[in-house]
Design an enzyme around this catalytic site. Structure first.
Site, PDB file in Angstrom:
ATOM      1  CE  LYS A  56      -4.073   1.937   2.289  1.00  0.00           C
ATOM      2  NZ  LYS A  56      -3.779   3.334   2.168  1.00  0.00           N
ATOM      3  CG  PHE A 101      -4.023  -0.114  -7.692  1.00  0.00           C
ATOM      4  CD1 PHE A 101      -5.384   0.036  -7.803  1.00  0.00           C
ATOM      5  CD2 PHE A 101      -3.272   0.925  -7.141  1.00  0.00           C
ATOM      6  CE1 PHE A 101      -6.006   1.200  -7.395  1.00  0.00           C
ATOM      7  CE2 PHE A 101      -3.889   2.104  -6.725  1.00  0.00           C
ATOM      8  CZ  PHE A 101      -5.269   2.235  -6.856  1.00  0.00           C
TER       9      PHE A 101
HETATM   10  P1  AMP Z   1      -7.495   4.597   2.473  1.00  0.00           P
HETATM   11  O1  AMP Z   1      -7.455   5.904   1.724  1.00  0.00           O
HETATM   12  O2  AMP Z   1      -6.675   4.613   3.702  1.00  0.00           O
HETATM   13  O3  AMP Z   1      -8.901   4.115   2.683  1.00  0.00           O
HETATM   14  O4  AMP Z   1      -6.818   3.461   1.542  1.00  0.00           O
HETATM   15  C1  AMP Z   1      -7.212   3.233   0.224  1.00  0.00           C
HETATM   16  C2  AMP Z   1      -6.264   3.985  -0.713  1.00  0.00           C
HETATM   17  O5  AMP Z   1      -4.971   3.391  -0.753  1.00  0.00           O
HETATM   18  C3  AMP Z   1      -6.682   3.934  -2.167  1.00  0.00           C
HETATM   19  O6  AMP Z   1      -7.656   4.906  -2.432  1.00  0.00           O
HETATM   20  C4  AMP Z   1      -5.380   4.227  -2.904  1.00  0.00           C
HETATM   21  O7  AMP Z   1      -5.219   5.622  -3.031  1.00  0.00           O
HETATM   22  C5  AMP Z   1      -4.314   3.769  -1.941  1.00  0.00           C
HETATM   23  N1  AMP Z   1      -3.492   2.624  -2.409  1.00  0.00           N
HETATM   24  C6  AMP Z   1      -2.169   2.509  -2.224  1.00  0.00           C
HETATM   25  N2  AMP Z   1      -1.711   1.358  -2.695  1.00  0.00           N
HETATM   26  C7  AMP Z   1      -2.759   0.692  -3.236  1.00  0.00           C
HETATM   27  C8  AMP Z   1      -2.925  -0.575  -3.865  1.00  0.00           C
HETATM   28  N3  AMP Z   1      -1.913  -1.412  -4.040  1.00  0.00           N
HETATM   29  N4  AMP Z   1      -4.173  -0.920  -4.270  1.00  0.00           N
HETATM   30  C9  AMP Z   1      -5.215  -0.091  -4.081  1.00  0.00           C
HETATM   31  N5  AMP Z   1      -5.117   1.110  -3.488  1.00  0.00           N
HETATM   32  C10 AMP Z   1      -3.913   1.507  -3.052  1.00  0.00           C
END
Ligand code: AMP
Length: 622
Positions: A283, A373
């Site tokens: 991530k 991704f």
């Molecule tokens: P959050 O914003 O904390 O809910 O986490 C989701 C976000 O992580 C997504 O909207 C992407 O911007 C980010 N992200 C980073 N790495 C990835 C990945 N490998 N797959 C999907 N999302 C990712």
């Protein structure tokens, strides 16, 4: 439609406090418009001049607004300024002065919605030398012909907020209300809804039937909005061609798709229990970007569907070079990468790439890497229904070799230990954690399903997650904070079942002095007299604000609390955050904040880790 009529509806909407009433009034107004006007009304009601991704802005700052109001009403500028300081809302200033103009206007004409919209569009298009004067002239021309109420709403348009509390969900509800009869003409739909309602008594059945029909239609409208983020155009299609027209609407490069969202679970074991064999990806903490390629045209959208293309010339070039497909929509996370140390830069560095000036220099200083991704569209085909494993394969084939764009690093496993190891290695690499993905799930635009599950490190290195909260009010600063005009925030989570914001925390820590001033200047523009229509809170802040800004917040624990309305049950207790602290602003819409359901789930899942954390925190404060 005459603009005065639109304003009468806006005025009614501004005054009601129930969302149901608000939806009803909006639906009535929309039913009376023709297909040319409906989109314009939808955009204006949200303080915009087009769908978000086109980024059309009037480009009239507060200073010019004050000048325009002075010019049109005949009051000196300093008097307008003075009144603005007193009431804090330029719309109300324009209303007040517009109703008692000192000069009669020679060229006053009856305003129509078309005239107001086209003047604002011209204002937005005016650029370059002398543009400020032309903008001022066109804006004052509108005010000249406006009554007090019309002046109020006209003046709020350039501020990007009409203060009506109309969000996308309300618009979709209103459309569902207006088209439910047509929806029920389809025999199959009637039958489907009837089938689930067999045993209920006649009266109840009728009521329930109507409710379910609207809900079903609302879901259909939203499913289209999810792949085509332009409610103005959706409403226009409905007006022109009805539901059949909407049915034919499909995704197109150039119009953003609403991103899918991640769920959370507190441990590797629970993730594996839920998904079994799954993909586990690193991530990355950067910008989520949706890249559209249509022949030579390349457009890059932010998570908020804003067009960011001019900011990332390095990525545009890489897409041109590395992506072989002619027409494609794919997603990835972009972040600055330190070539020297071979490590990722933290988010604070990546964010410097979000700028209007000095783009080229910054692109050279901090080039971006894009970790792709997902893929939603390829050569005219919707790839969203494909299982994730197949989409990843398709994505891998579509992206050619190169340094700038690569696929996210990932493994496949059904072993919690392997997942945990991969998580720790990612964190060690300076990343945020992992996202586990269901290998068989389709891409569900705009939804939070257990197809993606995140596991993030907390700043202490433990497995707790931050939450994203909408700001609904603030408290004036006391003591040292008097000078900032803001000492703390009242924040809320989103209740997606009723489209309401429910309070969950008062936050007074985590903000630097700079943040306090920034918060005050941003929030004071959204201030309003009473509690905003979609807000549910028993805690009263000094100043209420319309939900608009979202902040990331960390806390030690979720506790039961009588103070807050998040998840409040019959026993009168809701949920609250313990020791909340602000981390940063989030680029999210308020409706994308953490939901009530998530807070309840987090409360229930609060494992030993969080409890221990709370105890240590308590020890520290004792
Ligand atoms: P959050 O914003 O904390 O809910 O986490 C989701 C976000 O992580 C997504 O909207 C992407 O911007 C980010 N992200 C980073 N790495 C990835 C990945 N490998 N797959 C999907 N999302 C990712």
């Amino acid at each position: 439609m005459e603009f005065s009529e639109v304003c009468r509806y806006f005025d009614r909407i501004e005054k009601v406090s129930s969302r149901l009433e608000m939806t009803g009034i909006l639906a009535e107004m929309l039913s009376k418009t023709d297909s040319r006007e409906i989109g314009q009304i939808i955009y204006l009601s949200q303080g915009t001049l087009g769908p978000k991704h086109l980024g059309i802005e009037a480009g009239i700052g507060e200073g010019l607004l004050v000048q325009g109001i002075a010019k049109a009403t005949g009051y000196p500028e300093d008097e307008v300024e003075k009144l603005y300081k007193e009431i804090g809302d330029l719309g109300l200033v324009a209303e007040k002065l517009g109703a008692k103009k000192r000069q009669s206007s020679l060229f006053a004409e009856k305003l129509t919605i078309g005239k107001v919209f086209s003047n604002f569009t011209k204002i937005a298009e005016t650029e370059g030398k002398g543009s400020q004067d032309s903008k001022l002239k066109m804006f004052a021309e509108l005010l000249n012909s406006a009554s007090g109420t019309e002046a109020k709403f006209i003046s709020r348009v350039p501020l990007g907020n009409l203060r009506l509390g109309i969000g996308d969900p309300t618009i979709m509800d209103a459309l569902a209300l207006n088209y439910v009869e047509e929806f029920l003409l389809v025999k199959k739909t009637r039958g489907e809804i009837d089938a689930v309602l067999k045993e209920k008594n006649e009266e109840k059945r009728k009521e329930e039937f109507g409710r379910r029909a609207r809900q079903k239609l609302r879901e259909f409208i939203e499913s289209k909005y999810n792949i085509f983020s332009d409610l103005g155009e959706i409403a226009e299609i409905l007006k022109k061609k009805g539901l059949k027209g909407l049915d034919e609407l499909s995704m197109q490069p150039g119009t953003p798709i609403r991103p899918t969202l991640a769920e959370r679970l507190p441990s590797a074991e629970e993730i594996i229990e839920k998904l079994g064999m799954c993909a586990v990806e690193q991530k990355y903490d950067g910008f989520r970007l949706q890249c559209h390629k249509d022949g030579n045209r390349i457009i890059i959208f932010s998570r908020q569907s804003e067009d960011m293309t001019p900011m990332f010339p390095d990525l545009v070039e890489a897409i041109r070079k590395q992506v072989k497909a002619k027409r494609i929509i794919f997603e990835g996370e972009a972040l600055a990468y330190n070539e020297e140390t071979q490590q990722y830069f933290p988010f604070q560095v990546t964010i410097q790439r979000k700028r209007k000036y000095g783009i080229k220099e910054k692109a050279e200083e901090f080039p971006l890497r894009l970790f792709a991704f997902d893929i939603m569209f390829l050569e005219g085909k919707d790839t969203m229904p494909l299982p994730f494993s197949k989409r990843r394969e398709t994505l891998a084939k579509a992206i050619g070799k190169g340094e700038t764009i690569t696929l996210t690093k990932s493994i496949e496993t059904n072993d919690p230990k392997k997942l945990e190891e991969f998580f720790l290695a990612s964190v060690e690499n300076g990343l945020e954690g992992i996202i586990a993905k269901d290998l068989n799930a389709p891409y569900t635009a705009g939804a939070r399903k257990f197809a993606w599950i995140k596991l993030k490190r907390s700043y202490k290195g433990e497995l707790s997650d931050s939450v994203d909260l909408a700001v609904i009010g603030y408290f004036k600063g006391r003591g040292k904070r008097t000078q900032f005009g803001l000492g703390g925030l009242l924040t809320a989570v989103y209740d997606d079942e009723s489209d309401m914001f429910r309070s969950v925390a008062k936050i007074g820590t985590g903000m630097s002095e700079e943040m306090l001033s920034e918060l005050e200047s941003k929030l004071s523009r959204l201030s309003q007299k009473g509690r905003p229509a979609r807000v549910d809170s028993e805690t009263e802040p000094d100043i209420w604000v319309k939900p608009f800004y979202v902040i990331e917040v960390r806390a030690d624990e979720i506790t039961k609390s009588p103070m807050h309305t998040c998840g409040k049950g019959k026993d009168g207790t809701g949920f609250a955050l313990r020791f909340p602290r602000m981390i940063k602003f989030r680029e999210k819409k308020p409706e994308e904040s953490t939901t009530v359901k998530e807070i309840i789930a987090m409360f229930e899942k609060q494992g030993r880790v969080q409890l221990q954390e709370a105890e240590t925190a308590q020890e520290k404060t004792q």
